[in-house]
Scaffold this motif. Sequence first.
Motif, PDB file in Angstrom:
ATOM      1  N   MET A   1       0.727  -0.971   0.153  1.00  0.00           N
ATOM      2  CA  MET A   1      -0.009   0.223   0.060  1.00  0.00           C
ATOM      3  C   MET A   1       0.966   1.332  -0.173  1.00  0.00           C
ATOM      4  O   MET A   1       1.706   1.226   0.942  1.00  0.00           O
ATOM      5  CB  MET A   1      -1.121  -0.181   1.263  1.00  0.00           C
ATOM      6  N   ARG A   2       0.674   2.483  -0.960  1.00  0.00           N
ATOM      7  CA  ARG A   2       1.428   3.192  -1.438  1.00  0.00           C
ATOM      8  C   ARG A   2       0.680   4.141  -0.192  1.00  0.00           C
ATOM      9  O   ARG A   2      -0.608   4.886  -0.575  1.00  0.00           O
ATOM     10  CB  ARG A   2       1.495   4.011  -2.490  1.00  0.00           C
ATOM     11  N   VAL A   3       1.515   5.365  -0.031  1.00  0.00           N
ATOM     12  CA  VAL A   3       0.548   6.558   1.459  1.00  0.00           C
ATOM     13  C   VAL A   3       1.657   7.795   1.560  1.00  0.00           C
ATOM     14  O   VAL A   3       2.902   7.865   0.832  1.00  0.00           O
ATOM     15  CB  VAL A   3       0.847   5.707   2.956  1.00  0.00           C
ATOM     16  N   ILE A   4       1.014   8.694   1.062  1.00  0.00           N
ATOM     17  CA  ILE A   4       1.729  10.218   0.960  1.00  0.00           C
ATOM     18  C   ILE A   4       0.787  10.588   2.646  1.00  0.00           C
ATOM     19  O   ILE A   4      -0.155  11.046   3.074  1.00  0.00           O
ATOM     20  CB  ILE A   4       1.090  11.302   0.274  1.00  0.00           C
ATOM     21  N   VAL A   5       2.374  11.466   3.685  1.00  0.00           N
ATOM     22  CA  VAL A   5       1.914  11.756   4.938  1.00  0.00           C
ATOM     23  C   VAL A   5       1.780  13.590   4.509  1.00  0.00           C
ATOM     24  O   VAL A   5       3.013  13.840   3.520  1.00  0.00           O
ATOM     25  CB  VAL A   5       2.941  11.330   5.827  1.00  0.00           C
ATOM     26  N   VAL A   6       0.915  14.359   5.227  1.00  0.00           N
ATOM     27  CA  VAL A   6       0.873  15.261   4.585  1.00  0.00           C
ATOM     28  C   VAL A   6       0.702  16.657   6.560  1.00  0.00           C
ATOM     29  O   VAL A   6      -0.045  16.277   6.631  1.00  0.00           O
ATOM     30  CB  VAL A   6      -0.080  16.093   3.677  1.00  0.00           C
ATOM     31  N   ASP A   7       1.827  16.903   6.694  1.00  0.00           N
ATOM     32  CA  ASP A   7       1.195  17.518   8.111  1.00  0.00           C
ATOM     33  C   ASP A   7       2.986  18.542   8.748  1.00  0.00           C
ATOM     34  O   ASP A   7       3.889  17.826   8.435  1.00  0.00           O
ATOM     35  CB  ASP A   7       1.677  16.491   9.368  1.00  0.00           C
ATOM     36  N   ASP A   8       2.741  19.551   8.823  1.00  0.00           N
ATOM     37  CA  ASP A   8       3.557  20.445   8.726  1.00  0.00           C
ATOM     38  C   ASP A   8       4.483  20.626  10.268  1.00  0.00           C
ATOM     39  O   ASP A   8       5.300  21.215  10.281  1.00  0.00           O
ATOM     40  CB  ASP A   8       2.709  21.966   9.367  1.00  0.00           C
ATOM     41  N   ALA A 124      -7.937   3.665   1.970  1.00  0.00           N
ATOM     42  CA  ALA A 124      -7.518   2.867   0.647  1.00  0.00           C
ATOM     43  C   ALA A 124      -8.156   1.908   0.024  1.00  0.00           C
ATOM     44  O   ALA A 124      -8.157   2.194  -1.042  1.00  0.00           O
ATOM     45  CB  ALA A 124      -6.084   2.790   1.637  1.00  0.00           C
ATOM     46  N   ASN A 125      -8.806   1.229   0.855  1.00  0.00           N
ATOM     47  CA  ASN A 125      -9.859  -0.156  -0.139  1.00  0.00           C
ATOM     48  C   ASN A 125     -10.901   0.745  -0.359  1.00  0.00           C
ATOM     49  O   ASN A 125     -11.903  -0.155  -0.958  1.00  0.00           O
ATOM     50  CB  ASN A 125      -9.674  -1.038   1.312  1.00  0.00           C
ATOM     51  N   GLY A 126     -11.706   2.240  -0.343  1.00  0.00           N
ATOM     52  CA  GLY A 126     -12.686   2.620  -0.849  1.00  0.00           C
ATOM     53  C   GLY A 126     -13.862   2.225   0.059  1.00  0.00           C
ATOM     54  O   GLY A 126     -14.949   3.638   0.012  1.00  0.00           O
TER      55      GLY A 126
END
Length: 217
Positions: A1-8, A124-126
């Motif tokens: 599973m491919r994940v992007i994390v966005v947090d300051d 991720a699986n909807g």
Amino acid sequence: MRVIVVDDSALLREGLARILTDDGMYVVAALSSAETLAEEVDRTQPDVVILDIRMAPDFTDEGIRAAHLLRARSPAPGVLLLSQHLDAGSAWPLFADDHGGLGYLLKDRVLDIDDFLASVRRVANGGTALDPQVVKQLVSLSRPTSPLHTLSEREQQVLSLMAEGLTNPAIAQRLTVGLRTIETHVNRVFTKLGLLNEGQEHRRVTAVLAYLRDTVV
């Protein structure tokens, strides 16, 4: 599973990346803002993007605006919003469609690593992952004539966990009660809300979300 994390927050960003990596997921990018998110999504094709709601430069609704753009893509990755403070009303328009692959959790929930990871996979699986506190706030925002106000405290708990995406056995385990008791509560919730008790879990979550959308002011 491919994940992007966005947090300051560098601490939380790296902590999330470590938790996800230790679980066998592939963190393809860890960003401090949504400024380059679109390019990273094009480059890495993630299954899910974990987004802080408030980030630089304005610390208002940067994550929500980014989520709207992600939801408009085809194909769209799953989006899991994280928030330090509860503000369900501002994020609720994101749930206006029935596409699934969307979640909203308070950051405190990350401390329960197993639940957090289950939420990431579900989105991720909807599927859908809503923090129980989000549902509780939505109930308080619902119209006074809404049948939501006829639900007992326990039934509201069950509704919250259904919206979170849990199965009946999982709800029973979470509330440490018997499965038959949960089945009774679920039937009462659907009866009071006038919803069909569909056998498939994702269909009943869709029904609950549709009902909440229709009754929140």
